[in-house]
Design a protein around this motif. Structure first.
Motif, PDB file in Angstrom:
ATOM      1  N   VAL A  72       0.839  -1.201   0.000  1.00 47.57           N
ATOM      2  CA  VAL A  72       0.000   0.000   0.000  1.00 47.57           C
ATOM      3  C   VAL A  72       0.874   1.250   0.000  1.00 47.57           C
ATOM      4  CG1 VAL A  72      -1.744   1.281   1.295  1.00 47.57           C
ATOM      5  CG2 VAL A  72      -1.896  -1.218   1.143  1.00 47.57           C
ATOM      6  N   GLN A  73       1.923   1.236   0.804  1.00 46.03           N
ATOM      7  CA  GLN A  73       2.824   2.386   0.846  1.00 46.03           C
ATOM      8  C   GLN A  73       3.524   2.599  -0.499  1.00 46.03           C
ATOM      9  OE1 GLN A  73       5.421   2.376   4.432  1.00 46.03           O
ATOM     10  NE2 GLN A  73       4.143   0.706   5.160  1.00 46.03           N
ATOM     11  N   ALA A  74       3.975   1.499  -1.105  1.00 45.31           N
ATOM     12  CA  ALA A  74       4.678   1.617  -2.384  1.00 45.31           C
ATOM     13  C   ALA A  74       3.741   2.132  -3.471  1.00 45.31           C
ATOM     14  CB  ALA A  74       5.273   0.263  -2.773  1.00 45.31           C
ATOM     15  N   ASP A  75       2.496   1.673  -3.477  1.00 46.18           N
ATOM     16  CA  ASP A  75       1.535   2.171  -4.464  1.00 46.18           C
ATOM     17  C   ASP A  75       1.271   3.660  -4.266  1.00 46.18           C
ATOM     18  OD1 ASP A  75       1.331  -0.319  -5.576  1.00 46.18           O
ATOM     19  OD2 ASP A  75      -0.552  -0.853  -4.606  1.00 46.18           O
ATOM     20  N   ALA A  76       1.158   4.066  -3.010  1.00 44.32           N
ATOM     21  CA  ALA A  76       0.946   5.491  -2.732  1.00 44.32           C
ATOM     22  C   ALA A  76       2.148   6.313  -3.163  1.00 44.32           C
ATOM     23  CB  ALA A  76       0.662   5.690  -1.236  1.00 44.32           C
ATOM     24  N   GLN A  77       3.343   5.785  -2.953  1.00 41.03           N
ATOM     25  CA  GLN A  77       4.549   6.498  -3.367  1.00 41.03           C
ATOM     26  C   GLN A  77       4.614   6.632  -4.885  1.00 41.03           C
ATOM     27  OE1 GLN A  77       6.649   7.822  -1.013  1.00 41.03           O
ATOM     28  NE2 GLN A  77       7.515   8.920  -2.761  1.00 41.03           N
ATOM     29  N   ALA A  78       4.118   5.615  -5.588  1.00 43.13           N
ATOM     30  CA  ALA A  78       4.081   5.695  -7.048  1.00 43.13           C
ATOM     31  C   ALA A  78       3.107   6.772  -7.509  1.00 43.13           C
ATOM     32  CB  ALA A  78       3.696   4.336  -7.632  1.00 43.13           C
ATOM     33  N   ARG A  79       1.990   6.893  -6.827  1.00 45.46           N
ATOM     34  CA  ARG A  79       1.037   7.958  -7.180  1.00 45.46           C
ATOM     35  C   ARG A  79       1.633   9.331  -6.895  1.00 45.46           C
ATOM     36  NH1 ARG A  79      -2.624   4.386  -4.650  1.00 45.46           N
ATOM     37  NH2 ARG A  79      -2.727   5.713  -2.809  1.00 45.46           N
ATOM     38  N   ILE A  80       2.384   9.432  -5.807  1.00 43.62           N
ATOM     39  CA  ILE A  80       3.040  10.711  -5.491  1.00 43.62           C
ATOM     40  C   ILE A  80       4.050  11.067  -6.574  1.00 43.62           C
ATOM     41  CG2 ILE A  80       4.606  11.834  -3.861  1.00 43.62           C
ATOM     42  CD1 ILE A  80       3.262  10.218  -1.633  1.00 43.62           C
TER      43      ILE A  80
END
Length: 458
Positions: A72-80
């Protein structure tokens, strides 16, 4: 981006030497593909309790849950990271009132109302932001492979802990049976002592053997408890609420599995795929670091309404706008950009070596597990023959002891040989089952990659 291609460099070559087959594996490709690990490979042991424990661990294990949270954190970082490729748009509203000093000015009150939209956009002419997005996306991919690595390790740990429980129960059962047989022999010696055909030394030696077997029982009971508690942690439950019925190691089937081809291992093992994704992320970071040497081109604009009276704010006369384009070329930043490029290149090289090591370690793990399966199978077979001959020798010596035609030293030796052989047989069976688990883990069992679609097939 016509000039962005000049920033792209060739991807690092892992220079892997992939053997045609495993030294300890089957030579036929058809046989190699016949028994590849299944997604639910643990069912091959044909133990309902093991299956229930493994499936509960897959659902409730806290390490797996933490790995999912990292996804979840990695996906959010990709969106950022991807947000830099899109324009930013802000709504601004402002109301102010001011009054000047009567001694220095007119003392008049001023009111200002404004409402506007401001936008900015950085043209990704050199591919810097796209490279950052690609790096974040590859990191997100790596986090998914990491979850599979954690899941596979958890399943293997659960299976091994369960087999440890069974082995301890078997050894405990054998130790209690040994106490009974040793006590039976002790009673015979005491009868001979009363008849005057045995000595106090003979009795003391047999009592020592009985007590030695009794002393092994608490340690084995402790081993059962420790491995039961290990299973409790793996399934995220308090040990007080976990019950493991167990049974016998001989009731567990030994599944047959062959390793396939070494070239398939790169796709089968999630840790290798994770290292590959991390390397791809590092390569994208190198591209991003190179692009930072080139100018930044930004577009900004703002438009809205501004008035001294609120009721006339939204009117054509109150409208205003501004637009600007800017270019910033880094000239000197104290070695920041060059240092960052060297940093990313070093990280890329580090992950390249990690990827190569993951592949080579994968080959070694499979070879080690294959050899362990073969050797432990031979060891178990030989040990069964040892138990059979030791039991026959003990039965003969006990019978002759009753008849009074054998010396007590022979009886003691046959007892000790039988007890050691029975315990070694249990450990040999455990080692064989654990070797099978190691092979499943080495082959990336329980996880299969999705089939890749060729570009020309789309």
């Amino acid at each position: 981006m016509p000039l962005a291609g000049c920033l792209l460099q060739d991807k690092p070559d892992p220079a892997l030497d992939i053997p045609a087959s495993y030294r300890a594996g089957p030579r036929s490709e058809r046989a190699a593909e016949a028994t590849l690990p299944k997604l639910d490979w643990w069912r091959g042991f044909r133990s309902r309790e093991l299956t229930a424990i493994v499936e509960q661990a897959r659902e409730a294990n806290l390490d797996i849950a933490a790995a999912i949270a990292r996804i979840v954190q990695a996906d959010a970082q990709a969106r950022i990271a991807g947000s830099a490729l899109l324009p930013t748009l802000d709504l601004n509203g402002d109301a102010s009132q001011s009054k000047s000093s009567s001694r220095l000015g007119s003392g008049a009150e001023n009111r200002t109302f404004s409402a506007s939209l401001s936008a900015s956009y950085e043209i990704d002419f050199w591919g810097k932001n796209r490279a950052a997005l690609r790096a974040a996306e590859e990191t997100a991919v790596a986090s998914r492979y990491e979850r599979e690595v954690v899941t596979l390790s958890t399943v293997a740990a659960a299976a091994n802990a369960y087999f440890q429980v069974l082995a301890a129960q078997d050894r405990l059962r054998t130790a209690r049976e040994n106490v009974e047989s040793a006590t039976r022999v002790l009673n015979l010696i005491k009868q001979r002592l009363e008849a005057g055909t045995a000595s106090e030394l003979d009795t003391a030696q047999q009592e020592s053997l009985v007590n030695t077997q009794r002393a092994a029982i608490p340690q084995l009971e402790q081993t059962v408890t420790q491995n039961r508690n290990t299973l409790a942690v793996l399934i995220a439950m308090p040990p007080q609420r976990v019950t493991v019925h167990g049974g016998r190691l001989n009731s567990v089937a030994v599944p047959r599995v062959t390793p396939g081809l070494p070239s398939e291992l790169i796709a089968q093992r999630p840790d290798i795929r994770q290292a590959e994704a991390q390397l791809a992320s590092a390569s994208a970071n190198v591209e991003n670091a190179r692009a930072q040497f080139f100018p930044n081109i930004a577009l900004t604009g703002e438009g809205g309404y501004q008035s001294a009276v609120l009721k006339t704010l939204i009117s054509p006369q109150s409208a205003f706008y501004s637009a600007a384009a800017g270019l910033t070329q880094p000239i000197f930043q104290g070695g920041l950009l060059l240092g960052n490029l060297d940093l990313q290149k070093g990280r890329q090289d580090e992950l390249l070596q990690a990827y190569r090591k993951a592949v080579i370690s994968g080959f070694a793990d499979v070879e080690t597990a294959l050899d362990a399966i073969r050797q432990t199978a031979r060891r178990e077979q030989i040990q069964r023959e040892v138990v059979s001959s030791s039991r026959r020798a003990f039965d003969i010596s006990e019978r002759r002891l009753r008849e009074g035609t054998v010396d007590l030293v022979t009886v003691l030796n046959t007892q000790q040989s039988l007890y050691q052989a029975l315990d070694a047989l249990t450990q040999a069976r455990l080692a064989r089952l654990q070797a099978v688990v190691s092979l499943y883990q080495a082959l990336g069992g329980g996880w299969l990659p999705k089939p890749e679609v060729a570009d020309n097939a789309r």
